[in-house]
Design a protein around this motif. Structure first.
Motif, PDB file in Angstrom:
ATOM      1  N   SER A 139       0.735  -0.956   0.118  1.00 50.54           N
ATOM      2  CA  SER A 139       0.101   0.182  -0.110  1.00 50.54           C
ATOM      3  C   SER A 139       0.970   0.882   0.145  1.00 50.54           C
ATOM      4  O   SER A 139       0.246   2.583  -0.237  1.00 50.54           O
ATOM      5  N   GLU A 167      -5.621   5.519  -1.495  1.00 52.21           N
ATOM      6  CA  GLU A 167      -6.897   5.183  -0.711  1.00 52.21           C
ATOM      7  C   GLU A 167      -6.616   3.262  -0.073  1.00 52.21           C
ATOM      8  O   GLU A 167      -6.604   2.804   0.854  1.00 52.21           O
ATOM      9  N   ARG A 168      -5.296   2.516  -0.934  1.00 57.84           N
ATOM     10  CA  ARG A 168      -4.562   1.123  -0.809  1.00 57.84           C
ATOM     11  C   ARG A 168      -4.277   1.716   1.028  1.00 57.84           C
ATOM     12  O   ARG A 168      -4.157   0.958   2.085  1.00 57.84           O
ATOM     13  N   ARG A 170      -4.435   4.381   2.897  1.00 63.28           N
ATOM     14  CA  ARG A 170      -5.715   4.700   4.147  1.00 63.28           C
ATOM     15  C   ARG A 170      -6.546   3.854   4.032  1.00 63.28           C
ATOM     16  O   ARG A 170      -6.771   3.745   5.347  1.00 63.28           O
ATOM     17  N   GLN A 171      -7.228   2.473   4.075  1.00 63.86           N
ATOM     18  CA  GLN A 171      -7.811   1.486   4.443  1.00 63.86           C
ATOM     19  C   GLN A 171      -6.677   0.507   5.077  1.00 63.86           C
ATOM     20  O   GLN A 171      -7.134  -0.185   5.849  1.00 63.86           O
ATOM     21  N   ASN A 175      -7.613   0.121   9.029  1.00 71.78           N
ATOM     22  CA  ASN A 175      -7.692  -1.388   9.234  1.00 71.78           C
ATOM     23  C   ASN A 175      -6.732  -1.741  10.584  1.00 71.78           C
ATOM     24  O   ASN A 175      -6.909  -2.548  11.464  1.00 71.78           O
TER      25      ASN A 175
END
Length: 190
Positions: A139, A167-168, A170-171, A175
């Motif tokens: 990410s 986006e990856r 941020r996720q 998580n």
């Protein structure tokens, strides 16, 4: 877009690695601008005299590379005064497809790239230390901090893949690295 460096003027943080990456890459100079956040410094040429000696040495080397490469018009200096202002800067630059860079020779954990990723910046970070775990899923882009060519390549990759990486990342933060997720992990261990 910008490549944003935000850390203290400490030789170990290797801000010079990002500056040298820009100086050595026409592609990078043509693709982005460099923003360097230095708390308490509005104009580094004017304000360098007010810094402690160790910080003067770090900043002098940075300014010398910038001047020698003739790229002063591609560099912006930001004097960020608070975490709230820093987060707003991260979000503003993220909306423009920008990248956060932390190319420290070694970074024990790496809260700064987590904060940057949470605000939507794609991240390029040292492969030495905490960021290698934070971005182990791909990410973020991990680079050798001792290789300015690798830094330039990582920055270009992140700029060219900003939407996916941001986006990856941020996720990944949501998580794994929120206060709630941290508390849950502690409770599992306890």
């Amino acid at each position: 877009p910008f490549v944003l460096v935000s850390s203290r003027l400490d030789e170990k943080k290797n801000i010079i690695g990002v500056v040298k990456a820009f100086a050595g890459s026409e592609a990078l100079l043509g693709r982005a601008r460099l923003a360097i956040c230095i708390r308490g410094v509005d104009d580094p040429y004017r304000d360098i005299g007010h810094l402690p000696d160790a910080e003067k040495l770090v900043l002098r080397e940075i300014l010398d590379v910038i001047d020698h490469a003739g790229m002063a018009d591609r560099i912006h200096y930001l004097n960020i005064h608070s975490q709230k202002e820093l987060a707003a800067t991260y979000r503003f630059l993220a909306d423009r497809g920008s990248v956060f860079a932390l190319t420290a020779f070694y970074e024990p954990f790496g809260l700064a790239p987590i904060e940057a990723a949470a605000c939507g910046l794609a991240c390029v970070a040292t492969c030495n230390g905490g960021p290698s775990e934070i971005f182990e899923d791909g990410s973020g882009i991990l680079v050798d901090p001792f290789d300015s060519g690798a830094i330039a390549g990582g920055l270009l990759t992140a700029l060219n893949n900003h939407a996916d990486l941001s986006e990856r990342a941020r996720q990944r933060v949501l998580n794994m690295y929120t206060w709630d997720k941290t508390a849950e992990a502690y409770l599992v261990v306890i």
